[in-house]
Design a protein around this motif. Structure first.
Motif, PDB file in Angstrom:
ATOM      1  N   VAL A   1       1.307  12.430 -17.030  1.00 57.27           N
ATOM      2  CA  VAL A   1       0.308  11.372 -17.076  1.00 57.27           C
ATOM      3  C   VAL A   1       0.287  10.640 -15.744  1.00 57.27           C
ATOM      4  CG1 VAL A   1      -0.377   9.223 -18.207  1.00 57.27           C
ATOM      5  CG2 VAL A   1       0.563  11.092 -19.568  1.00 57.27           C
ATOM      6  N   VAL A   2      -0.900  10.493 -15.167  1.00 57.47           N
ATOM      7  CA  VAL A   2      -1.055   9.840 -13.872  1.00 57.47           C
ATOM      8  C   VAL A   2      -0.608   8.380 -13.952  1.00 57.47           C
ATOM      9  CG1 VAL A   2      -2.698   9.129 -12.089  1.00 57.47           C
ATOM     10  CG2 VAL A   2      -2.936  11.371 -13.184  1.00 57.47           C
ATOM     11  N   THR A   3       0.203   7.981 -12.973  1.00 59.97           N
ATOM     12  CA  THR A   3       0.657   6.592 -12.900  1.00 59.97           C
ATOM     13  C   THR A   3       0.135   5.868 -11.664  1.00 59.97           C
ATOM     14  OG1 THR A   3       2.697   7.261 -11.766  1.00 59.97           O
ATOM     15  CG2 THR A   3       2.780   7.093 -14.181  1.00 59.97           C
ATOM     16  N   GLU A   4      -0.242   6.612 -10.623  1.00 58.00           N
ATOM     17  CA  GLU A   4      -0.657   5.990  -9.368  1.00 58.00           C
ATOM     18  C   GLU A   4      -1.536   6.967  -8.600  1.00 58.00           C
ATOM     19  OE1 GLU A   4       1.537   3.694  -5.597  1.00 58.00           O
ATOM     20  OE2 GLU A   4       2.723   4.749  -7.120  1.00 58.00           O
TER      21      GLU A   4
ATOM     22  N   LEU B   1      -4.773  19.828  -8.893  1.00 59.28           N
ATOM     23  CA  LEU B   1      -4.718  19.225 -10.221  1.00 59.28           C
ATOM     24  C   LEU B   1      -5.813  19.743 -11.140  1.00 59.28           C
ATOM     25  CD1 LEU B   1      -4.151  15.396  -9.660  1.00 59.28           C
ATOM     26  CD2 LEU B   1      -2.546  16.987 -10.715  1.00 59.28           C
ATOM     27  N   ALA B   2      -5.531  19.665 -12.427  1.00 59.22           N
ATOM     28  CA  ALA B   2      -6.541  19.910 -13.456  1.00 59.22           C
ATOM     29  C   ALA B   2      -6.243  18.977 -14.618  1.00 59.22           C
ATOM     30  CB  ALA B   2      -6.522  21.362 -13.923  1.00 59.22           C
ATOM     31  N   LYS B   3      -7.291  18.461 -15.244  1.00 58.55           N
ATOM     32  CA  LYS B   3      -7.096  17.634 -16.423  1.00 58.55           C
ATOM     33  C   LYS B   3      -6.776  18.519 -17.620  1.00 58.55           C
ATOM     34  CE  LYS B   3      -9.905  13.726 -14.927  1.00 58.55           C
ATOM     35  NZ  LYS B   3     -11.084  12.867 -15.211  1.00 58.55           N
ATOM     36  N   ILE B   4      -5.905  18.033 -18.472  1.00 59.14           N
ATOM     37  CA  ILE B   4      -5.464  18.803 -19.636  1.00 59.14           C
ATOM     38  C   ILE B   4      -6.359  18.483 -20.827  1.00 59.14           C
ATOM     39  CG2 ILE B   4      -3.546  19.301 -21.182  1.00 59.14           C
ATOM     40  CD1 ILE B   4      -1.656  18.246 -19.020  1.00 59.14           C
ATOM     41  N   PRO B   5      -7.002  19.486 -21.416  1.00 61.88           N
ATOM     42  CA  PRO B   5      -7.804  19.227 -22.629  1.00 61.88           C
ATOM     43  C   PRO B   5      -6.932  18.662 -23.749  1.00 61.88           C
ATOM     44  CG  PRO B   5      -8.258  21.408 -21.728  1.00 61.88           C
ATOM     45  CD  PRO B   5      -7.063  20.893 -20.995  1.00 61.88           C
ATOM     46  N   GLY B   6      -7.555  17.898 -24.617  1.00 61.49           N
ATOM     47  CA  GLY B   6      -6.815  17.250 -25.696  1.00 61.49           C
ATOM     48  C   GLY B   6      -6.108  18.213 -26.624  1.00 61.49           C
ATOM     49  N   GLU B   7      -6.610  19.439 -26.730  1.00 59.07           N
ATOM     50  CA  GLU B   7      -6.017  20.420 -27.633  1.00 59.07           C
ATOM     51  C   GLU B   7      -4.774  21.092 -27.057  1.00 59.07           C
ATOM     52  OE1 GLU B   7     -10.584  20.615 -27.917  1.00 59.07           O
ATOM     53  OE2 GLU B   7      -9.034  20.481 -26.357  1.00 59.07           O
TER      54      GLU B   7
ATOM     55  N   VAL C   1      -8.891   9.038  -3.583  1.00 58.98           N
ATOM     56  CA  VAL C   1      -8.863   9.861  -4.795  1.00 58.98           C
ATOM     57  C   VAL C   1     -10.027   9.480  -5.698  1.00 58.98           C
ATOM     58  CG1 VAL C   1      -7.603  10.347  -6.929  1.00 58.98           C
ATOM     59  CG2 VAL C   1      -6.389  10.274  -4.750  1.00 58.98           C
ATOM     60  N   THR C   2     -10.790  10.471  -6.085  1.00 47.54           N
ATOM     61  CA  THR C   2     -11.865  10.280  -7.056  1.00 47.54           C
ATOM     62  C   THR C   2     -11.675  11.287  -8.186  1.00 47.54           C
ATOM     63  OG1 THR C   2     -13.327  11.823  -5.885  1.00 47.54           O
ATOM     64  CG2 THR C   2     -13.494   9.490  -5.302  1.00 47.54           C
ATOM     65  N   GLY C   3     -12.072  10.891  -9.371  1.00 46.67           N
ATOM     66  CA  GLY C   3     -11.998  11.804 -10.509  1.00 46.67           C
ATOM     67  C   GLY C   3     -10.706  11.709 -11.285  1.00 46.67           C
ATOM     68  N   TYR C   4      -9.737  10.966 -10.768  1.00 51.43           N
ATOM     69  CA  TYR C   4      -8.467  10.784 -11.470  1.00 51.43           C
ATOM     70  C   TYR C   4      -8.084   9.314 -11.442  1.00 51.43           C
ATOM     71  CZ  TYR C   4      -7.995  15.844 -11.213  1.00 51.43           C
ATOM     72  OH  TYR C   4      -8.218  17.192 -11.327  1.00 51.43           O
ATOM     73  N   GLN C   5      -7.485   8.871 -12.541  1.00 51.44           N
ATOM     74  CA  GLN C   5      -7.043   7.485 -12.628  1.00 51.44           C
ATOM     75  C   GLN C   5      -5.805   7.412 -13.507  1.00 51.44           C
ATOM     76  OE1 GLN C   5     -10.303   5.374 -14.404  1.00 51.44           O
ATOM     77  NE2 GLN C   5     -10.199   6.485 -16.329  1.00 51.44           N
ATOM     78  N   PRO C   6      -5.047   6.308 -13.402  1.00 53.80           N
ATOM     79  CA  PRO C   6      -3.866   6.166 -14.244  1.00 53.80           C
ATOM     80  C   PRO C   6      -4.200   6.371 -15.722  1.00 53.80           C
ATOM     81  CG  PRO C   6      -3.847   4.495 -12.548  1.00 53.80           C
ATOM     82  CD  PRO C   6      -5.173   5.197 -12.441  1.00 53.80           C
TER      83      PRO C   6
END
Length: 331
Positions: free
Chosen positions: A70-73, A110-116, A78-83
């Protein structure tokens, strides 16, 4: 923060668990709390110094090449990602460090992780999945109806490669011990060969493409059993000359030319395209693989999970080679 690191190259005894400074994000980077990281062969190769000519790390070196958390900082630009974002990454080869409570990565990796998808699945698919996908699509150029051989099908790369090759329409043969055959057929393998009992060259027609993870005699047999005009890629032998160029170290080309002379000569004599592949970080490809996991198009086998403070035990298990799927570190 707690981390698994080395202060010099060597055997398993040089691995240390202890405190290391927390990373800070540079421009274009994010820091994330590690929830899962996976163990890969590159970890013991790095620890032993096998890749120091290509990757001369500074010590102390935190080990581990892929992680999820989980992103903390976030750093500047940086665009597209946040804590709070759930992310996974195959970290930069220049700065690894997955076996730690905090991890830094560039957004391109990086890649965002799907909820599943769980953190363990996301970490486990990163390096191994990218390796399998790039070997199959970029090097072997696998397409419908091609006959593909994937060695060590029950391993981290192998079990993912079977599924991805099948998804590309190939006829898939794999080598693995008999106790894994039923599982590998469920993943999509058409033919399974027990390498302990049978010589695959005596059981199969010639292949269009081979993904080798063993090197040595297995690689030479694989090239000899590939049809003229076919392709072979290895992730288990010694680098071929083009790797030196790709790493920006052309002075290593003569060394790699000499070390890889046997398989290259055999491939040339048989009119087979052959090379070693060192996968590259790619956030877009990783996002695609995570989507396949979320849609149940790609199963990720977790063999065993270890807490972060037992990372040396996880490394020893992985290096033993007696693993079905992936070993994962949890924090």
């Amino acid at each position: 923060m707690l981390a698994c690191y080395i202060e010099r190259y060597g055997d398993a005894g040089v691995v240390v668990m202890g405190e290391q400074p927390e990373p800070k994000p540079a421009d274009g980077q994010v820091v994330f709390q590690m929830h899962a990281a996976s163990v890969n062969p590159i970890d013991y190769k790095t620890r032993s110094g096998m890749v120091k000519a290509l990757l001369p790390y500074r010590m102390p070196l935190i080990l581990g090449s892929d992680a999820a958390g989980v992103v903390t900082e976030v750093g500047l630009g940086v665009t597209g990602y946040q804590p709070g974002d759930r992310v996974a990454s195959r970290l930069s080869k220049d700065r690894i460090g997955a076996f730690a409570e905090k991890v830094v990565a560039h957004t391109d990796q990086l890649a965002k992780i799907p909820g599943e998808v769980s953190f363990s699945q996301a970490a486990a698919v990163a390096l191994a999945g990218l390796t399998a996908w790039q070997c199959l699509t970029e090097v072997l150029k696998v397409g419908p109806s091609q006959r593909v051989l994937i060695h060590a099908g029950s391993g981290g790369v192998g079990h993912l490669a079977i599924q991805l090759a099948k998804g590309l329409g190939a006829h898939v043969t794999t080598t693995a011990s008999s106790e894994n055959h039923d599982w590998l057929r469920q993943l999509g393998a058409d033919d399974c060969i027990d390498y302990k009992l049978v010589d695959f060259t005596q059981q199969c027609e010639h292949f269009d493409a081979v993904l080798d993870s063993q090197g040595g005699e297995t690689l030479l047999k694989s090239i000899a059993h590939t049809r003229p005009g076919g392709r072979v890629v290895s992730i288990g032998d010694l680098p071929t000359p083009e790797v030196a160029t790709e790493f920006g170290k052309p002075w290593l080309m003569p060394v790699f030319w000499f070390l890889s002379r046997k398989p290259r000569a055999q491939a040339k004599a048989r009119n087979v395209a052959y090379r070693y592949w060192f996968m590259r970080e790619d956030g877009e490809q990783l996002a695609m693989l995570l989507a396949k996991v979320a849609q149940d198009e790609l199963q990720v086998k977790i063999a065993q999970e270890f807490p972060l403070n037992q990372t040396p035990d996880a490394l020893r298990l992985s290096e033993s080679g007696r693993v079905r799927g992936k070993v994962v570190i949890r924090s």
